[in-house]
Design an enzyme around this catalytic site. Structure first.
Site, PDB file in Angstrom:
ATOM      1  N   CYS A   1       0.879  -1.181   0.000  1.00  0.00           N
ATOM      2  CA  CYS A   1       0.000   0.000   0.000  1.00  0.00           C
ATOM      3  C   CYS A   1       0.911   1.224   0.000  1.00  0.00           C
ATOM      4  CB  CYS A   1      -0.912   0.014   1.224  1.00  0.00           C
ATOM      5  SG  CYS A   1      -1.900  -1.490   1.450  1.00  0.00           S
ATOM      6  N   ALA A   2       1.698   1.341  -1.061  1.00  0.00           N
ATOM      7  CA  ALA A   2       2.844   2.256  -1.064  1.00  0.00           C
ATOM      8  C   ALA A   2       2.467   3.725  -1.078  1.00  0.00           C
ATOM      9  CB  ALA A   2       3.751   1.936  -2.258  1.00  0.00           C
TER      10      ALA A   2
ATOM     11  N   GLY B   1       4.979   6.694  -1.517  1.00  0.00           N
ATOM     12  CA  GLY B   1       6.240   5.984  -1.357  1.00  0.00           C
ATOM     13  C   GLY B   1       7.228   6.407  -0.309  1.00  0.00           C
ATOM     14  N   GLY B   2       6.790   7.102   0.736  1.00  0.00           N
ATOM     15  CA  GLY B   2       7.735   7.501   1.778  1.00  0.00           C
ATOM     16  C   GLY B   2       8.474   6.334   2.400  1.00  0.00           C
TER      17      GLY B   2
ATOM     18  N   ASP C   1       0.067  -0.012  -5.419  1.00  0.00           N
ATOM     19  CA  ASP C   1      -1.038   0.783  -4.900  1.00  0.00           C
ATOM     20  C   ASP C   1      -2.182   0.746  -5.906  1.00  0.00           C
ATOM     21  OD1 ASP C   1      -1.150   2.884  -2.421  1.00  0.00           O
ATOM     22  OD2 ASP C   1      -2.555   3.459  -3.995  1.00  0.00           O
TER      23      ASP C   1
ATOM     24  N   ASP D   1      -4.659  -3.466 -10.158  1.00  0.00           N
ATOM     25  CA  ASP D   1      -5.883  -3.282 -10.928  1.00  0.00           C
ATOM     26  C   ASP D   1      -6.768  -4.523 -10.918  1.00  0.00           C
ATOM     27  OD1 ASP D   1      -4.290  -4.902 -12.443  1.00  0.00           O
ATOM     28  OD2 ASP D   1      -4.076  -3.512 -14.127  1.00  0.00           O
TER      29      ASP D   1
ATOM     30  N   ASP E   1       1.104  -1.121   4.870  1.00  0.00           N
ATOM     31  CA  ASP E   1       0.811   0.136   5.557  1.00  0.00           C
ATOM     32  C   ASP E   1      -0.642   0.450   5.219  1.00  0.00           C
ATOM     33  OD1 ASP E   1       0.980   2.521   6.907  1.00  0.00           O
ATOM     34  OD2 ASP E   1       2.028   3.578   5.305  1.00  0.00           O
TER      35      ASP E   1
ATOM     36  N   CYS F   1      -1.609   4.361  10.767  1.00  0.00           N
ATOM     37  CA  CYS F   1      -1.389   5.617  11.498  1.00  0.00           C
ATOM     38  C   CYS F   1      -2.634   5.940  12.316  1.00  0.00           C
ATOM     39  CB  CYS F   1      -1.011   6.760  10.557  1.00  0.00           C
ATOM     40  SG  CYS F   1      -2.181   7.067   9.221  1.00  0.00           S
TER      41      CYS F   1
END
Length: 404
Positions: A232-233, A236-237, A256, A283, A301, A354
């Site tokens: 779940c990029a 991309g951090g 993603d 997709d 993530d 988060c």
């Protein structure tokens, strides 16, 4: 402080867009700051910080102003007046401020501050949910911490430089930073500054990434040469952090469902000098099937409520709905069930959010491990990060290992 008409009008315009047009605060502020090229750093800081501050304390200020949830232009001026009075700023002789009841504002503030829903400016349903899941004492501290302005934290890109060199480079542009104990790649700005115009940023020497978020890639225990999937990029951090930890060796597959976010990741990766990142748009189920039993490491993530990052996204308090949280928990469970199949025997996986809600975190992991898809995984460790304890974003991460 002296209020300037054009700056205050910009704030009022921004609040109208955020409250009445449901636009995201960060996007609104970004556009506002482009309105007048003559504005200096202090002007821009006033617009950004005042807008965010009023968004953060919306319920409290609106109640004091007698605006309720009706954000007409007249009421927005009343709310701004409350903000100014509470900061001891003398109101100028403008027609919008005629009749402002300064004494009543201060008295009303003292009265309302006895109730947490006003003191911490939070919707009823969110306040009830936070107390239910965390308990009254912890929620009291946590929501108070989540209402404080977030520090600006940088992550040093070790593919291009190191902490000391970055500090020297920023100091040359009068930007001072401090190291954070326990966070090997983090630097905290002493004062807010426009760091994106610095030569160091243009050269890819750092990314802005909260200290809590920086712990995720480190926990995944990656090694050079591995195949790592960031499922779940987003933009991309964490993929970029993984690339630096792997010293550009091996393969990172950043996935993603949003192609535009992956395009942003490609741009950032180029600036960072991260050459081992490959992007793939999810997709359909085939994207995951092609990678079953192939990943040494998997990072999930997961999409979440974002309740751990209210400090930097205060408008989320007013945009979030309880039904969204129920839906996102179903999505989290589905992602764990499906994406976990990509981990090969002996591989490791992180589930992270988060959010500070146990129902999105510990409970999701517990339910997964009890399911058919999770029977081959073992719980290794978890990191529960509360903003009230760490001073940074609220975060959760659990490390699981697949049996050989």
């Amino acid at each position: 402080m002296r209020l300037h008409r054009n700056l205050v009008f910009a704030v009022i315009d921004g609040l109208h867009q955020i409250f009445n047009e449901n636009k995201y605060a960060d996007k609104v502020v970004e556009q506002l700051l482009k309105r007048d090229k003559r504005w200096g750093a202090r002007d821009r800081a006033f617009i950004a910080e005042t807008t965010y501050d009023i968004v953060r304390w919306r319920r409290l200020y609106a109640e004091i102003a007698g605006a309720g949830s009706h954000f007409s232009r007249e009421n927005l001026w009343k709310i701004f007046a409350v903000w100014a009075v509470m900061r001891g700023i003398q109101l100028p002789d403008w027609k919008q401020f005629y009749g402002t009841p300064v004494r009543r504002i201060k008295g009303k503030f003292d009265e309302l501050s006895r109730q947490r829903i006003y003191r911490e400016s939070v919707p009823d349903w969110m306040d009830q949910l936070g107390e239910k899941e965390l308990g009254q004492e912890t929620w009291d501290k946590e929501i108070a911490a989540l209402n404080r302005q977030a520090d600006v934290i940088l992550r040093v890109n070790t593919l291009k430089t190191n902490k000391k060199n970055l500090q020297f480079s920023l100091r040359d542009q009068d930007i001072e930073t401090t190291e954070i104990k326990g966070y090997p790649h983090a630097l905290k700005l002493k004062e807010r500054a426009n760091i994106f115009k610095t030569e160091a940023f243009q050269n890819g020497w750092f990314e802005v990434q909260d200290a809590s978020s920086q712990l995720v890639a480190s926990l995944l225990d990656v090694k050079s040469g591995m195949r790592v999937v960031d499922a779940c990029a987003g933009a991309g951090g964490k993929s970029l952090h993984l690339a630096s930890l792997m010293e550009n060796k091996g393969q990172i597959i950043a996935m993603d469902i949003y192609e535009n976010k992956l395009k942003e990741l490609k741009r950032r990766a180029k600036r960072n000098g991260a050459h081992n990142i490959e992007t793939r748009v999810i997709d359909g189920s085939k994207t995951v099937k092609k990678l079953i039993n192939s990943a040494d490491r998997l990072l999930i993530d997961a999409p979440c409520s974002g309740l751990g990052v209210l400090r930097r996204n205060p408008d989320a308090k007013w945009k979030l709905k309880p039904e969204f949280i129920e839906e996102i928990k179903k999505t989290q469970a589905d992602i764990l069930q499906s994406y976990s199949r990509m981990v090969k025997e002996g591989g490791k996986m992180i589930y992270a959010t988060c959010s500070v809600l146990p129902s999105e975190n510990q409970q999701q992991v517990k339910d997964f491990l009890a399911s058919e898809a999770g029977k081959d995984f073992k719980f290794k460790k978890e990191n529960i990060i509360l903003a009230s304890d760490s001073g940074f974003d609220g975060f959760y991460m659990a490390l699981l290992e697949k049996s050989k």
